[in-house]
Scaffold this motif. Structure first.
Motif, PDB file in Angstrom:
ATOM      1  N   LEU A 246       0.862  -1.183   0.000  1.00 21.20           N
ATOM      2  CA  LEU A 246       0.000   0.000   0.000  1.00 21.20           C
ATOM      3  C   LEU A 246       0.895   1.228   0.000  1.00 21.20           C
ATOM      4  N   LEU A 258      -4.142   7.048  -2.248  1.00 20.80           N
ATOM      5  CA  LEU A 258      -3.748   5.671  -1.965  1.00 20.80           C
ATOM      6  C   LEU A 258      -3.683   4.851  -3.246  1.00 20.80           C
ATOM      7  N   ASN A 260      -3.394   0.698  -3.698  1.00 21.90           N
ATOM      8  CA  ASN A 260      -3.423  -0.521  -2.890  1.00 21.90           C
ATOM      9  C   ASN A 260      -3.309  -1.751  -3.785  1.00 21.90           C
ATOM     10  N   HIS A 263      -3.308  -5.173  -0.183  1.00 18.13           N
ATOM     11  CA  HIS A 263      -2.926  -4.972   1.211  1.00 18.13           C
ATOM     12  C   HIS A 263      -4.149  -4.588   2.052  1.00 18.13           C
TER      13      HIS A 263
END
Length: 392
Positions: A246, A258, A260, A263
């Motif tokens: 992440l 973010l 990802n 995760h």
């Protein structure tokens, strides 16, 4: 005798795996039961004295000093029972057996204590080397990075000396504060190498790539190159290895971005309530690019206001179980901590809550990275890359 048993412990059963330690620990007591059966049946004409004296000697190899003392007491009890049952008290043979049993028991107890102390010294040395190796890769996170306050925590699972595969980093750049948290499948040197490769790629890319997705792509490409190196990983990791990761970015505005890749989602603490920042489009971990389908990966933005707290963590936190196999309730634990606690104290209280929940028995490594959004102007970015670990 002990050298022979140690060799036996190293042998595989039928060529597959090792003899279970629990089986070896039962052998002295199984011998004692066999002696008891012989002495209490018509087969008592068989001389069983050497079998009884072997019980503490065998126990000294695997059971430690206490287990050796228990096995010696067990053998002594059998000797008393059989001597009484066979009405052999007063014979030279009985007293010779008692003397031999006493001598072997004392020798086994002393030898077992010396072996245990030696094994402990060796394990402590390996642990120190493992911790030093990991601290070279993961270094302490600065308390202040641009517009955020930061703190980190890393806990190793169990009592062994295996180096874990958790990773994290926080770096102040011209794009804002960029962070990564990841978890490499497996342990040992292969996991440490994967951690070093992923962090090296992250530390380099964060200063030059405008897009957060490209930073993640650099980490994925670096891991692919490392796997392609002959002998880089053992067979298990090569066939099944992957890394969940992440990456977060805190720019000047009141948002956090973010990316990802498989995760656990971060948790946002806002005005005493915790929100899980679930990805809109879930993506597979690094190393599983064949599963990537659909639209290209994009960074997702969430509100991150001054006074808010963001927690990045590995799955060892939320998968920690108690005696009743209940998972650790991380959001509730965060909400139960005093909001004004500084980041290091906040993480320490989470640590204590986790220890209470598991009674100190972690099944997996734990890593957490906490950042607080500040109200003031961010500090200028530093020349060096940010850092990663404070073991507790």
């Amino acid at each position: 005798m002990q050298a022979l048993l140690r060799s036996f412990l190293r042998l595989g059963v039928g060529g597959h795996g090792r003899v279970p330690l629990a089986l070896m620990q039962c052998v002295p007591f199984l011998i004692g039961l066999a002696v008891l059966v012989i002495e209490l049946t018509p087969a008592h004409f068989i001389y069983t004295g050497p079998f009884l004296t072997a019980i503490p000697a065998l126990a000294a190899v695997t059971l430690g000093p206490r287990g050796t003392a228990t096995a010696a007491t067990f053998a002594l009890a059998i000797s008393v029972i059989t001597a009484t049952y066979n009405q052999a008290w007063g014979s030279l043979q009985v007293y010779t057996n008692f003397l031999a049993l006493a001598l072997v028991s004392v020798a086994g107890f002393l030898t077992s204590g010396a072996m245990q102390a030696r094994r402990q010294r060796e394990l402590d040395q390996v642990r120190r080397i493992a911790v030093a190796a990991q601290e070279v890769v993961l270094r302490p996170v600065p308390a202040r990075l641009g517009s955020v306050l930061a703190a980190s925590l890393c806990l190793a699972a169990g009592t062994g000396a295996q180096v874990g595969g958790d990773l994290y980093e926080a770096v102040q750049t011209r794009y804002g504060v960029r962070m990564i948290v990841g978890d490499v499948r497996g342990k040992g040197l292969a996991a440490v190498r994967a951690v070093a490769v992923a962090l090296g790629a992250f530390r380099e890319a964060v200063h030059y790539e405008d897009e957060l997705v490209e930073v993640m792509n650099h980490c994925a490409a670096a891991l692919r190159r490392e796997v392609a190196v002959p002998g880089a990983y053992d067979q298990e990791v090569l066939l099944e290895g992957f890394v969940t990761a992440l990456i977060a970015q805190v720019p000047d505005g009141p948002v956090v971005q973010l990316v990802n890749r498989g995760h656990p989602p971060p948790l946002l603490l806002h005005q005493g309530r915790v929100t899980t920042l679930m990805p809109i489009s879930p993506m597979p971990p690094l190393g599983m690019e064949d599963l990537l389908t659909g639209p290209p990966l994009e960074a997702e933005s969430y509100t991150f206001l001054p006074g808010d707290r963001l927690l990045l963590y590995t799955d060892g936190v939320i998968e920690a179980r108690n005696r009743d196999s209940e998972f650790f309730a991380l959001p509730e634990a965060m909400e139960g901590i005093r909001p004004s606690s500084p980041p290091p104290e906040f993480l320490e209280q989470l640590h204590q809550a986790l220890v209470r929940h598991t009674e100190g028995d972690l099944a997996d490594d734990v890593a957490m990275l906490l950042v607080d959004r500040l109200n003031g102007e961010p500090e200028p970015p530093s020349d060096g890359a940010g850092v990663g670990q404070r073991p507790l």
